[in-house]
Design a protein around this motif. Structure first.
Motif, PDB file in Angstrom:
ATOM      1  N   THR A 295     -11.703   3.883   0.506  1.00 16.87           N
ATOM      2  CA  THR A 295     -10.475   3.126   0.178  1.00 16.87           C
ATOM      3  C   THR A 295      -9.734   2.730   1.453  1.00 16.87           C
ATOM      4  O   THR A 295      -9.312   1.589   1.621  1.00 16.87           O
ATOM      5  CB  THR A 295      -9.554   4.012  -0.695  1.00 16.87           C
ATOM      6  OG1 THR A 295     -10.298   4.493  -1.798  1.00 16.87           O
ATOM      7  CG2 THR A 295      -8.334   3.234  -1.166  1.00 16.87           C
ATOM      8  N   ILE A 296      -9.612   3.666   2.375  1.00 19.77           N
ATOM      9  CA  ILE A 296      -8.828   3.387   3.598  1.00 19.77           C
ATOM     10  C   ILE A 296      -9.520   2.339   4.462  1.00 19.77           C
ATOM     11  O   ILE A 296      -8.883   1.405   4.942  1.00 19.77           O
ATOM     12  CB  ILE A 296      -8.568   4.695   4.384  1.00 19.77           C
ATOM     13  CG1 ILE A 296      -7.558   5.549   3.595  1.00 19.77           C
ATOM     14  CG2 ILE A 296      -8.051   4.399   5.787  1.00 19.77           C
ATOM     15  CD1 ILE A 296      -7.351   6.935   4.148  1.00 19.77           C
TER      16      ILE A 296
ATOM     17  N   LYS B 139      -5.521  12.946   3.488  1.00 16.10           N
ATOM     18  CA  LYS B 139      -6.222  12.114   2.487  1.00 16.10           C
ATOM     19  C   LYS B 139      -7.536  11.611   3.085  1.00 16.10           C
ATOM     20  O   LYS B 139      -8.595  11.672   2.462  1.00 16.10           O
ATOM     21  CB  LYS B 139      -5.313  10.928   2.118  1.00 16.10           C
ATOM     22  CG  LYS B 139      -5.869  10.027   1.040  1.00 16.10           C
ATOM     23  CD  LYS B 139      -5.331  10.490  -0.309  1.00 16.10           C
ATOM     24  CE  LYS B 139      -5.768   9.580  -1.428  1.00 16.10           C
ATOM     25  NZ  LYS B 139      -4.930   9.713  -2.616  1.00 16.10           N
TER      26      LYS B 139
ATOM     27  N   ALA C 229     -11.953   8.699  -0.443  1.00 19.16           N
ATOM     28  CA  ALA C 229     -10.671   8.333   0.197  1.00 19.16           C
ATOM     29  C   ALA C 229     -10.949   7.461   1.428  1.00 19.16           C
ATOM     30  O   ALA C 229     -10.252   6.464   1.671  1.00 19.16           O
ATOM     31  CB  ALA C 229      -9.923   9.597   0.602  1.00 19.16           C
TER      32      ALA C 229
ATOM     33  N   TYR D 224       0.852  -1.189   0.000  1.00 16.12           N
ATOM     34  CA  TYR D 224       0.000   0.000   0.000  1.00 16.12           C
ATOM     35  C   TYR D 224       0.889   1.242   0.000  1.00 16.12           C
ATOM     36  O   TYR D 224       2.032   1.204   0.441  1.00 16.12           O
ATOM     37  CB  TYR D 224      -0.884   0.030   1.264  1.00 16.12           C
ATOM     38  CG  TYR D 224      -1.889  -1.091   1.319  1.00 16.12           C
ATOM     39  CD1 TYR D 224      -1.713  -2.157   2.179  1.00 16.12           C
ATOM     40  CD2 TYR D 224      -3.000  -1.103   0.474  1.00 16.12           C
ATOM     41  CE1 TYR D 224      -2.618  -3.206   2.225  1.00 16.12           C
ATOM     42  CE2 TYR D 224      -3.917  -2.145   0.512  1.00 16.12           C
ATOM     43  CZ  TYR D 224      -3.713  -3.190   1.392  1.00 16.12           C
ATOM     44  OH  TYR D 224      -4.617  -4.227   1.426  1.00 16.12           O
ATOM     45  N   ASP D 225       0.343   2.367  -0.458  1.00 14.50           N
ATOM     46  CA  ASP D 225       1.082   3.634  -0.513  1.00 14.50           C
ATOM     47  C   ASP D 225       0.854   4.411   0.789  1.00 14.50           C
ATOM     48  O   ASP D 225      -0.301   4.739   1.106  1.00 14.50           O
ATOM     49  CB  ASP D 225       0.565   4.435  -1.725  1.00 14.50           C
ATOM     50  CG  ASP D 225       1.271   5.789  -1.821  1.00 14.50           C
ATOM     51  OD1 ASP D 225       1.009   6.525  -2.789  1.00 14.50           O
ATOM     52  OD2 ASP D 225       2.089   6.104  -0.920  1.00 14.50           O
TER      53      ASP D 225
ATOM     54  N   GLU E 167       1.115   7.311   1.345  1.00 18.58           N
ATOM     55  CA  GLU E 167       0.422   8.569   1.030  1.00 18.58           C
ATOM     56  C   GLU E 167      -1.096   8.429   1.188  1.00 18.58           C
ATOM     57  O   GLU E 167      -1.810   9.403   1.439  1.00 18.58           O
ATOM     58  CB  GLU E 167       0.740   9.001  -0.426  1.00 18.58           C
ATOM     59  CG  GLU E 167       2.061   9.759  -0.551  1.00 18.58           C
ATOM     60  CD  GLU E 167       2.129  10.935   0.419  1.00 18.58           C
ATOM     61  OE1 GLU E 167       3.082  10.956   1.234  1.00 18.58           O
ATOM     62  OE2 GLU E 167       1.231  11.791   0.420  1.00 18.58           O
ATOM     63  N   ASP E 168      -1.596   7.174   1.035  1.00 19.69           N
ATOM     64  CA  ASP E 168      -3.047   6.965   1.197  1.00 19.69           C
ATOM     65  C   ASP E 168      -3.465   6.951   2.665  1.00 19.69           C
ATOM     66  O   ASP E 168      -4.658   6.911   2.973  1.00 19.69           O
ATOM     67  CB  ASP E 168      -3.453   5.629   0.543  1.00 19.69           C
ATOM     68  CG  ASP E 168      -3.453   5.748  -0.980  1.00 19.69           C
ATOM     69  OD1 ASP E 168      -3.269   4.722  -1.666  1.00 19.69           O
ATOM     70  OD2 ASP E 168      -3.601   6.891  -1.463  1.00 19.69           O
ATOM     71  N   PHE E 169      -2.468   6.931   3.559  1.00 22.41           N
ATOM     72  CA  PHE E 169      -2.776   6.832   4.999  1.00 22.41           C
ATOM     73  C   PHE E 169      -2.424   8.125   5.712  1.00 22.41           C
ATOM     74  O   PHE E 169      -2.071   8.128   6.877  1.00 22.41           O
ATOM     75  CB  PHE E 169      -2.032   5.641   5.624  1.00 22.41           C
ATOM     76  CG  PHE E 169      -2.662   4.317   5.293  1.00 22.41           C
ATOM     77  CD1 PHE E 169      -2.386   3.696   4.091  1.00 22.41           C
ATOM     78  CD2 PHE E 169      -3.579   3.715   6.156  1.00 22.41           C
ATOM     79  CE1 PHE E 169      -2.982   2.488   3.753  1.00 22.41           C
ATOM     80  CE2 PHE E 169      -4.177   2.498   5.828  1.00 22.41           C
ATOM     81  CZ  PHE E 169      -3.880   1.893   4.626  1.00 22.41           C
TER      82      PHE E 169
END
Ligand code: APR
Length: 252
Positions: A63-64, A53, A60, A44-45, A47-49
């Motif tokens: 997705t999380i 975001k 968002a 996982y990136d 940046e998504d956490f």
């Protein structure tokens, strides 16, 4: 291995031991760590956490929540030999506290009392409402997600619900961080287990301990930036090592 002997001697000579843990102590419980090959950040990136975001909108958050459920961060894992060795250190009366970056509650499940576990990065077993600050068990919210609600909101105020883990860009719980630093400045042995020690401010805490005169020990599969400050570095698996260390302490 003489390092195991050395660490058990340091524990025997100490009155106030602090154990500082990272994700590496939980890999033997089946929870992936972050930076080993195949770890969370290889799938996982990060940046998504970030908190930015998460707050950017329902897409968002959808997705999380999905990644948190699929990513293995919410498994019903059990403590392993390393967690049990630390609980035994508590029972011996030598453990001042555990300062952990982990969000899996495995230290508490192994028997370390809640008031002796300082969770710098929060805890994934709880959910917090950003609006009214009420907290809920993660299992309750998971049921709703499995029932088809992709972005759960607060049943009380309809506010945004967030896993109670600290996201990148979010402040650490200040009272927990302050007390962890105070404890680190008053211990005589500071044992790091299963951390790359690359994420701050958590990674400052070993320095608070050594600058206040504590000895540093590191149990980790791979090198860390703090190895050259340590009185002993043991390269290997936490479960096996800490079991052997406590077996020596028990004989003393
Ligand atoms: N025994 C000993 N060490 C281990 C084991 C094991 N069984 N398994 C893994 N390790 C080591 C790895 O070699 C690595 O050095 O544990 C360390 C885990 O490091 P990270 O994956 O970086 O985890 P951590 O240090 O806890 O990360 C800190 O970064 O992503 C954020 O908030 C997240 O709390 C996390 C923080």
């Amino acid at each position: 291995m003489e390092e195991i002997e050395r660490l058990s001697q340091l524990i025997i000579q100490s009155k106030k031991v602090i154990v500082f843990t990272g994700a590496g102590i939980s890999t033997e419980s089946g929870i992936p760590d972050f930076r080993s090959p195949g770890g969370i950040w290889s799938r996982y990136d990060p940046e998504d956490f970030t908190i930015q975001k998460f707050l950017s909108g329902p897409a968002a958050r959808r997705t999380i929540w999905r990644m948190s459920v699929e990513g293995g961060l919410l498994t019903e894992a059990e403590p392993n030999l390393a967690h049990h060795a630390i609980a035994e250190l508590h029972q011996s009366g030598k453990l001042d506290c555990v300062i952990t970056q982990n969000i899996d509650s495995l230290h508490q499940k192994a028997g370390v009392p809640e008031d002796k576990v300082f969770e710098l990065h929060g805890n994934m077993q709880r959910v917090v409402c950003i609006g009214c600050r009420r907290r809920f068990p993660m299992l309750e919210v998971l049921q709703r997600i499995k029932g088809g609600i992709e972005v759960p909101d607060c049943p009380d105020c309809q506010g945004i619900l967030k896993p109670d883990a600290v996201f990148f860009g979010e402040a650490l719980p200040q009272e927990t961080l302050r007390e962890a630093i105070r404890r680190a400045q008053n211990c005589d042995l500071f044992i790091v287990i299963g951390s790359t020690l690359v994420i701050y401010p958590a990674a400052y805490i070993p320095t608070y301990a050594t600058e206040a005169g504590a000895k540093l020990a590191i149990v980790n599969l791979t090198p860390t930036p703090f190895d050259h400050y340590a009185a002993v570095v043991i390269r290997g698996k936490a479960g096996e090592i800490m079991s052997k260390v406590m077996a020596e302490v028990r004989l003393s």
